[in-house]
Design an enzyme around this catalytic site. Structure first.
Site, PDB file in Angstrom:
ATOM      1  N   GLU A  57       0.872  -1.177   0.000  1.00  0.00           N
ATOM      2  CA  GLU A  57       0.000   0.000   0.000  1.00  0.00           C
ATOM      3  C   GLU A  57       0.903   1.219   0.000  1.00  0.00           C
ATOM      4  OE1 GLU A  57      -3.196   2.224   2.836  1.00  0.00           O
ATOM      5  OE2 GLU A  57      -3.574   0.096   2.432  1.00  0.00           O
ATOM      6  N   CYS A  67      -2.169   8.869   3.882  1.00  0.00           N
ATOM      7  CA  CYS A  67      -2.105   8.490   2.469  1.00  0.00           C
ATOM      8  C   CYS A  67      -3.411   8.772   1.736  1.00  0.00           C
ATOM      9  CB  CYS A  67      -1.712   7.032   2.319  1.00  0.00           C
ATOM     10  SG  CYS A  67      -2.736   5.880   3.234  1.00  0.00           S
TER      11      CYS A  67
END
Length: 416
Positions: free
Chosen positions: A189, A223
């Site tokens: 990720e 993020c």
């Protein structure tokens, strides 16, 4: 852990949640010391991680670690067993250390694996304390400190069956390449450059507050932070004014309720954020608030709103990871969708609209997570896999458990 049956493993893992819950404030203060996150905000996210851990325990109790998949009329019997990978290398980022550990660790341990945990060199304290608190058999969770010089050999080690990495695109490429070299899979990720679409029919004041939160909370070091804001011309003037007003509530170094801005993690990160803003200004953007490196110690950066940004600016092409909200005015929802997809990233997106057709079309955005009329909204069964530069490998709900073991089919032939 593989030597224990599932019931024993889950009993041990249930104690982890109870123990961490007793130490939330201590762990939050360590996160504050190591990367500047306001303590109330850290407490909130750690509490959310504990809740997610407990939900994962419930899911683990029903997950088919062994399933008889024989169908009527089939000769013999087929059982699919989800067997441990054995060793997983878990490399986590600095922005939400404890929450990241809680979000990744449970499926790996429930499946019977052992884990080598490497936190970021920028946030070692909270991870070390977390591991100290664990009441698990020796060798189940192992801690390695260091920068990329520790992460690279961990990802490349022949005994690591699964590198599980959250972090930057550059580092993720290195981890993925190391795994691929050994013909091993990886879960990655990586970064994001999340778009927000503000349609013409929204409650402007409420939406501005929501967008401000998603852009500035944790000083933009998430993020999925909102990094590109596309607002319909019909409400643009009012929205931009409201967003600037909302930005004013995010005072530097405030630690009242978690909404204030702590410092950025270090000087390197602040320099990157300011470089993105400075380049945008040089190319014609206008700063409406913020955009100036403050005097004094620490690495604070103010909540910043810009207009007049264009798609070629680094601010719009790369992950800024700071409290910066660039606004682009659009003439239609179609234009907003097109611009939202004009990126190499594909982690998250948010759409604010009450138009049912536009809500349906929000799924046209190439992102793993698409939120409508709320940012970071939950869903215990949500499963996602990033697009493009944002990573590889599905996570969430059963997908997190699917990644933790290796399926093996045992086929028993029929006998007379």
């Amino acid at each position: 852990m593989a030597a224990l049956d599932l019931t024993e493993r889950l009993a041990l893992l249930a104690r982890v949640a109870d123990t961490v819950e007793e130490h939330v404030t201590e762990l939050a203060r360590l996160e504050n010391l190591e990367m500047g996150k306001p303590v109330p905000l850290a407490e909130q996210f750690i509490a959310g991680g504990i809740a997610g851990w407990r939900q994962g325990l419930e899911r683990a109790g029903t997950y088919p670690f062994a399933a008889d998949v024989t169908v009527p009329g089939e000769s013999g019997r087929t059982v699919v067993e989800q067997r441990p990978l054995r060793v997983v290398g878990l490399i986590i980022p600095w922005n939400f250390t404890i929450t990241s550990i809680l979000g990744s660790l449970l499926p790996l341990l429930a499946a019977g694996n052992t884990v080598v945990l490497k936190p970021s060199e920028k946030s070692p304290l909270s991870a070390a304390r977390f591991v100290e608190l664990l009441d698990l058999p020796p060798g189940v969770v192992n801690l390695v400190h260091g920068d990329a010089r520790a992460g690279r050999p961990l990802a490349a080690h022949e005994d690591v069956a699964l590198p599980h990495f959250t972090g930057s695109v550059e580092a993720g490429r290195s981890v993925g390449a190391a795994a691929a070299q050994r013909l091993q899979r990886s879960v990655l990720e990586l970064g994001g450059n999340a778009p927000v679409i503000v349609d013409a029919d929204v409650d402007v004041a409420a939406t501005a507050q929501a967008v401000a939160f998603s852009s500035f909370v944790n000083s933009g070091q998430i993020c999925t932070s909102s990094e590109r804001i596309y607002v319909h011309r019909a409400v643009a003037q009012e929205f931009i004014a409201a967003l600037v007003d909302a930005a004013g509530a995010y005072a530097l170094n405030a630690d009242r309720d978690g909404t204030g801005l702590g410092p950025l993690v270090d000087e390197t990160q602040r320099s990157l954020v300011h470089a993105h803003v400075a380049e945008a200004v040089e190319l014609g953007a206008t700063v409406l608030c913020g955009g100036v490196v403050p005097d004094g110690p620490g690495f604070g950066y103010p909540a910043t709103v810009l207009t007049g940004v264009t798609a070629d600016m680094r601010l719009m092409r790369e992950e800024t990871f700071g409290p910066v909200a660039p606004v682009v005015v659009v003439d239609s929802f179609d234009e907003a969708i097109e611009l939202a997809n004009d990126t190499g990233f594909g982690l998250a997106a948010t759409v604010y609209t009450h138009d049912p057709v536009h809500q349906q079309r929000a799924g046209d955005i190439r992102a793993a997570l698409v939120w409508i009329n709320a940012w970071q909204q939950g869903g215990v069964n949500a499963t996602y896999e990033p697009w493009g530069l944002s990573g590889v490998g599905a996570t969430g709900a059963d997908a997190s458990f699917d990644a933790a073991p290796r399926p093996v089919s045992v086929l028993l032939a029929a006998t007379d």
